[in-house]
Design an enzyme around this catalytic site. Structure first.
Site, PDB file in Angstrom:
ATOM      1  N   LYS A  66       0.841  -1.207   0.000  1.00 58.30           N
ATOM      2  CA  LYS A  66       0.000   0.000   0.000  1.00 58.30           C
ATOM      3  C   LYS A  66       0.873   1.252   0.000  1.00 58.30           C
ATOM      4  O   LYS A  66       0.671   2.164  -0.794  1.00 58.30           O
ATOM      5  CB  LYS A  66      -0.881  -0.021   1.248  1.00 58.30           C
ATOM      6  CG  LYS A  66      -1.514   1.305   1.648  1.00 58.30           C
ATOM      7  CD  LYS A  66      -2.325   1.113   2.925  1.00 58.30           C
ATOM      8  CE  LYS A  66      -2.876   2.384   3.507  1.00 58.30           C
ATOM      9  NZ  LYS A  66      -1.995   3.135   4.384  1.00 58.30           N
ATOM     10  N   ARG A 125       2.933   6.043  -2.917  1.00 54.78           N
ATOM     11  CA  ARG A 125       4.092   6.894  -3.178  1.00 54.78           C
ATOM     12  C   ARG A 125       4.492   6.897  -4.650  1.00 54.78           C
ATOM     13  O   ARG A 125       4.757   7.947  -5.235  1.00 54.78           O
ATOM     14  CB  ARG A 125       5.287   6.413  -2.340  1.00 54.78           C
ATOM     15  CG  ARG A 125       5.197   6.822  -0.895  1.00 54.78           C
ATOM     16  CD  ARG A 125       6.220   6.091  -0.043  1.00 54.78           C
ATOM     17  NE  ARG A 125       6.276   6.666   1.290  1.00 54.78           N
ATOM     18  CZ  ARG A 125       5.321   6.537   2.218  1.00 54.78           C
ATOM     19  NH1 ARG A 125       4.228   5.852   1.939  1.00 54.78           N
ATOM     20  NH2 ARG A 125       5.465   7.094   3.409  1.00 54.78           N
ATOM     21  N   ARG A 139      -9.722  12.772  11.664  1.00 50.73           N
ATOM     22  CA  ARG A 139      -8.269  12.684  11.895  1.00 50.73           C
ATOM     23  C   ARG A 139      -7.631  14.074  11.776  1.00 50.73           C
ATOM     24  O   ARG A 139      -8.048  14.885  10.953  1.00 50.73           O
ATOM     25  CB  ARG A 139      -7.653  11.659  10.923  1.00 50.73           C
ATOM     26  CG  ARG A 139      -8.176  10.264  11.233  1.00 50.73           C
ATOM     27  CD  ARG A 139      -7.749   9.231  10.215  1.00 50.73           C
ATOM     28  NE  ARG A 139      -6.326   8.932  10.268  1.00 50.73           N
ATOM     29  CZ  ARG A 139      -5.741   8.072   9.435  1.00 50.73           C
ATOM     30  NH1 ARG A 139      -6.452   7.456   8.492  1.00 50.73           N
ATOM     31  NH2 ARG A 139      -4.451   7.834   9.533  1.00 50.73           N
ATOM     32  N   SER A 152       3.806  10.679  10.712  1.00 53.67           N
ATOM     33  CA  SER A 152       4.930  10.985   9.818  1.00 53.67           C
ATOM     34  C   SER A 152       4.431  11.514   8.479  1.00 53.67           C
ATOM     35  O   SER A 152       5.204  12.023   7.671  1.00 53.67           O
ATOM     36  CB  SER A 152       5.749   9.717   9.571  1.00 53.67           C
ATOM     37  OG  SER A 152       4.975   8.779   8.826  1.00 53.67           O
ATOM     38  N   GLN A 153       3.131  11.345   8.235  1.00 53.22           N
ATOM     39  CA  GLN A 153       2.605  11.666   6.903  1.00 53.22           C
ATOM     40  C   GLN A 153       2.697  13.158   6.584  1.00 53.22           C
ATOM     41  O   GLN A 153       2.776  13.542   5.416  1.00 53.22           O
ATOM     42  CB  GLN A 153       1.155  11.182   6.796  1.00 53.22           C
ATOM     43  CG  GLN A 153       1.054   9.659   6.843  1.00 53.22           C
ATOM     44  CD  GLN A 153      -0.378   9.158   6.944  1.00 53.22           C
ATOM     45  OE1 GLN A 153      -1.319   9.945   6.967  1.00 53.22           O
ATOM     46  NE2 GLN A 153      -0.550   7.848   7.008  1.00 53.22           N
ATOM     47  N   ASP A 210       1.439  -0.464  11.648  1.00 51.02           N
ATOM     48  CA  ASP A 210       0.322  -1.063  10.899  1.00 51.02           C
ATOM     49  C   ASP A 210       0.244  -2.578  11.080  1.00 51.02           C
ATOM     50  O   ASP A 210      -0.642  -3.218  10.507  1.00 51.02           O
ATOM     51  CB  ASP A 210       0.430  -0.716   9.403  1.00 51.02           C
ATOM     52  CG  ASP A 210       0.052   0.742   9.133  1.00 51.02           C
ATOM     53  OD1 ASP A 210      -0.415   1.420  10.066  1.00 51.02           O
ATOM     54  OD2 ASP A 210       0.241   1.194   7.987  1.00 51.02           O
ATOM     55  N   LYS A 270      -5.848   6.767  13.984  1.00 49.78           N
ATOM     56  CA  LYS A 270      -6.001   6.062  12.697  1.00 49.78           C
ATOM     57  C   LYS A 270      -7.478   5.981  12.331  1.00 49.78           C
ATOM     58  O   LYS A 270      -8.262   6.799  12.773  1.00 49.78           O
ATOM     59  CB  LYS A 270      -5.365   4.685  12.796  1.00 49.78           C
ATOM     60  CG  LYS A 270      -3.930   4.695  13.307  1.00 49.78           C
ATOM     61  CD  LYS A 270      -2.948   5.049  12.242  1.00 49.78           C
ATOM     62  CE  LYS A 270      -1.528   4.973  12.780  1.00 49.78           C
ATOM     63  NZ  LYS A 270      -0.550   5.347  11.786  1.00 49.78           N
ATOM     64  N   ARG A 291      -7.305   2.803  17.698  1.00 45.69           N
ATOM     65  CA  ARG A 291      -6.847   1.409  17.687  1.00 45.69           C
ATOM     66  C   ARG A 291      -6.335   0.939  19.051  1.00 45.69           C
ATOM     67  O   ARG A 291      -5.847  -0.181  19.154  1.00 45.69           O
ATOM     68  CB  ARG A 291      -5.782   1.197  16.598  1.00 45.69           C
ATOM     69  CG  ARG A 291      -6.361   1.246  15.207  1.00 45.69           C
ATOM     70  CD  ARG A 291      -5.311   0.946  14.147  1.00 45.69           C
ATOM     71  NE  ARG A 291      -5.882   1.020  12.814  1.00 45.69           N
ATOM     72  CZ  ARG A 291      -5.171   1.133  11.704  1.00 45.69           C
ATOM     73  NH1 ARG A 291      -3.845   1.186  11.772  1.00 45.69           N
ATOM     74  NH2 ARG A 291      -5.766   1.187  10.524  1.00 45.69           N
ATOM     75  N   ARG A 296      -7.774  -2.807   9.604  1.00 43.39           N
ATOM     76  CA  ARG A 296      -6.832  -3.584  10.440  1.00 43.39           C
ATOM     77  C   ARG A 296      -7.549  -4.182  11.656  1.00 43.39           C
ATOM     78  O   ARG A 296      -7.165  -5.248  12.142  1.00 43.39           O
ATOM     79  CB  ARG A 296      -5.630  -2.733  10.833  1.00 43.39           C
ATOM     80  CG  ARG A 296      -4.931  -2.161   9.586  1.00 43.39           C
ATOM     81  CD  ARG A 296      -3.463  -2.051   9.665  1.00 43.39           C
ATOM     82  NE  ARG A 296      -2.977  -1.315   8.497  1.00 43.39           N
ATOM     83  CZ  ARG A 296      -2.648  -1.870   7.333  1.00 43.39           C
ATOM     84  NH1 ARG A 296      -2.720  -3.177   7.162  1.00 43.39           N
ATOM     85  NH2 ARG A 296      -2.226  -1.110   6.316  1.00 43.39           N
TER      86      ARG A 296
HETATM   87  O1  LIG Z   1       3.310   7.163   5.055  1.00 38.89           O
HETATM   88  C1  LIG Z   1       2.521   6.225   4.953  1.00 38.89           C
HETATM   89  O2  LIG Z   1       2.204   5.716   3.859  1.00 38.89           O
HETATM   90  C2  LIG Z   1       1.924   5.695   6.190  1.00 38.89           C
HETATM   91  C3  LIG Z   1       2.392   6.096   7.423  1.00 38.89           C
HETATM   92  C4  LIG Z   1       1.890   5.555   8.697  1.00 38.89           C
HETATM   93  O3  LIG Z   1       1.118   6.538   9.340  1.00 38.89           O
HETATM   94  P1  LIG Z   1       1.638   7.487  10.553  1.00 38.89           P
HETATM   95  O4  LIG Z   1       2.865   8.169  10.142  1.00 38.89           O
HETATM   96  O5  LIG Z   1       0.492   8.431  10.736  1.00 38.89           O
HETATM   97  O6  LIG Z   1       1.867   6.569  11.722  1.00 38.89           O
HETATM   98  C5  LIG Z   1       1.041   4.319   8.480  1.00 38.89           C
HETATM   99  O7  LIG Z   1       0.306   4.005   9.641  1.00 38.89           O
HETATM  100  C6  LIG Z   1       0.082   4.491   7.321  1.00 38.89           C
HETATM  101  O8  LIG Z   1      -0.694   3.337   7.110  1.00 38.89           O
HETATM  102  C7  LIG Z   1       0.825   4.746   6.043  1.00 38.89           C
HETATM  103  C1  LIG Z   2      -3.562   3.984   9.094  1.00 37.85           C
HETATM  104  C2  LIG Z   2      -3.536   3.460   7.887  1.00 37.85           C
HETATM  105  O1  LIG Z   2      -3.597   4.166   6.729  1.00 37.85           O
HETATM  106  P1  LIG Z   2      -3.753   5.725   6.449  1.00 37.85           P
HETATM  107  O2  LIG Z   2      -3.120   6.489   7.563  1.00 37.85           O
HETATM  108  O3  LIG Z   2      -3.061   5.930   5.154  1.00 37.85           O
HETATM  109  O4  LIG Z   2      -5.236   5.993   6.352  1.00 37.85           O
HETATM  110  C3  LIG Z   2      -3.353   1.996   7.704  1.00 37.85           C
HETATM  111  O5  LIG Z   2      -3.151   1.564   6.555  1.00 37.85           O
HETATM  112  O6  LIG Z   2      -3.444   1.227   8.666  1.00 37.85           O
END
Ligand SMILES: O=C(O)C1=C[C@@H](OP(=O)(O)O)[C@@H](O)[C@H](O)C1
Ligand SMILES: C=C(OP(=O)(O)O)C(=O)O
Length: 441
Positions: free
Chosen positions: A30, A35, A129, A173-174, A317, A344, A348, A391
């Protein structure tokens, strides 16, 4: 009926599985799919993304990129993208569905436009979120931003020049990844300082890896608190291959570890930046028999498992999948440093506890940890709530497979967010499900 042959919306009845046995190929990642598709759109020219995920999140990215003016064509398992480079169309409304990473990455890139609006048809999930940390950084860079108190719907407009900027990395981190995708296309680039207790380092490294795959220069300090990306660069179009998905595969590995039988799971690179790769070590530490030959993992299931205490931030994840193993282990497992799990698709930590307790497990929580005491017997015979979270649905399914009576999981169609073939894959290993159409969202 949906294209996958399952009802559009359904609850799933999970039947106990005496054993799980067979061979599968891990689905496409995913995080790399989202990306690579975005980087392909930010390039000029044509990129072939080989073996893309077919999940709703991948679909959300493809739809938004097309709405922004990219050429998007699906050819077999690949996506062929004709990029818009530094010029996504202005005045477009994007709907990233329930995909957090997609929404945030695109919000960063929206600073290249003179106006983009983001909405979601998941007001109770993505709509709740937090986006404020990213919006603050974009505002500091000079973007104009309006939002519903830091949440969707959100409108953003650039242009911005770039330069030094701080972004908080303690909730996700997003936000930093979003700015990293934007940076090379700004005249001044970005000199990012990640503030707070940085979480989810692994996805940040996946973003750096993606930039490198598209010929973008970037440099980062070891702890990732400084990331510098010079401006005036281009993403180089070409061909990229999506690796196998560790987060979804962690659920298969945990399923196989908690039932008798043998699973051979291919397409999982040994050297991979997905943090959820650590699920293999965690399961081994719990006592599971997992061996590797090249890209194939073999799990010989049914061995007794024992509890562990681990920092879960490296494999966020996979925490829920591993919670199914914790629920089967003797002793008490604690996942530490997992506060971000509260932000999330659902909470969770608290929501997971509620469902595990409904199944008879004892659990506890702190602000940033989740504790589960394992049990040999899960009686089953109850309905549990999937919380609209793929999840959570994976975790509950795994518990159903080893329960003594079937369990029903509500809203199980949300599995499609990241792992549309999940139930089909388990069926191929001998599991049995019943799909019960529902009107509930
Ligand atoms: O950069 C990404 O693609 C992701 C970063 C993670 O989130 P967080 O950085 O919010 O933990 C992960 O949980 C998410 O499913 C995908
Ligand atoms: C939190 C998740 O995804 P996202 O943050 O991209 O919605 C995930 O895939 O578990």
């Amino acid at each position: 009926m949906s294209a996958d042959g399952l009802p559009e919306r359904f609850d799933v009845m999970v039947y106990p599985a005496a054993e799980l046995r067979g061979e599968l190929r891990a689905q496409p990642s995913k995080n790399y799919t989202t990306r690579y598709l975005l980087a392909a759109a930010l390039a000029e020219g044509e990129t072939r993304v080989v073996g893309v995920a077919t999940s709703e999140d991948a679909g959300a990215m493809l739809r938004c990129l097309a709405d922004w003016g990219a050429g998007v064509e699906l050819v077999g398992d690949d996506a062929v993208i004709r990029g818009f480079g530094a010029h996504p169309a202005a005045g477009v409304t994007l709907n990233p569905g329930n995909a957090g990473a997609v929404a945030r990455f695109l919000m960063g890139v929206a600073a290249l436009t003179t106006g983009t609006t983001f909405v979601t048809d998941y007001p109770n999930s993505l709509g709740k979120r937090p986006q404020g940390d990213l919006l603050d950084a974009l505002e500091r860079l000079g973007a104009r931003v309006s939002s519903d108190a830091g949440k969707l719907p959100i409108s953003l407009s650039g242009p911005v020049r770039g330069g030094p900027v701080e972004v908080s990395a303690e909730r996700s981190s997003q936000y930093a990844s979003a700015l990293m995708f934007l940076a090379p296309l700004l005249p001044g680039g970005l000199d990012l300082r990640l503030t707070g207790d940085i979480k989810s380092h692994a996805p940040l490294r996946q973003t750096l890896d993606t930039l490198a795959a598209f010929g973008v220069q970037a440099s980062a300090s070891d702890a990732l608190s400084r990331i510098s990306i010079p401006g005036g660069q281009r993403y180089r179009a070409g061909r990229v291959l999506v690796p196998g998905d560790y987060p979804g595969s962690a659920a298969l590995l945990a399923a196989a570890a908690t039932r008798p039988g043998v699973l051979r799971l291919s397409n999982l690179r040994e050297h991979d930046l997905q943090g959820e790769r650590e699920a293999v070590d965690v399961l081994r530490q719990m006592g599971a028999d997992i061996t590797r030959e090249g890209d194939t993992l073999t799990v010989r299931g049914g061995l007794p498992l024992t509890a562990v205490t681990r920092d879960g931030d490296g494999f966020t994840d996979a925490v829920q999948a591993l919670s199914a193993a914790a629920a089967a282990a003797s002793g008490t497992t604690t996942w530490e440093n997992v506060y971000t799990l509260r932000l999330k698709e659902c909470d969770r930590i608290s929501d997971t506890r509620a469902e595990l307790e409904r199944l008879g497990l004892s659990t506890s929580e702190t602000e940033d940890s989740l504790t589960i005491t394992g049990t040999e017997r899960v009686a089953g015979g109850v309905t549990v709530n999937g919380h609209g979270d793929h999840r959570m649905i994976m975790l509950l399914t795994l518990l159903g497979l080893r329960a003594e009576a079937p369990i029903r999981i509500t809203g199980a169609h949300h599995i499609r967010k990241s792992y549309p073939q999940f139930f089909r894959h388990l069926e191929a290993l001998g599991a049995k499900f019943e799909y019960l159409p529902t009107d509930a969202h």
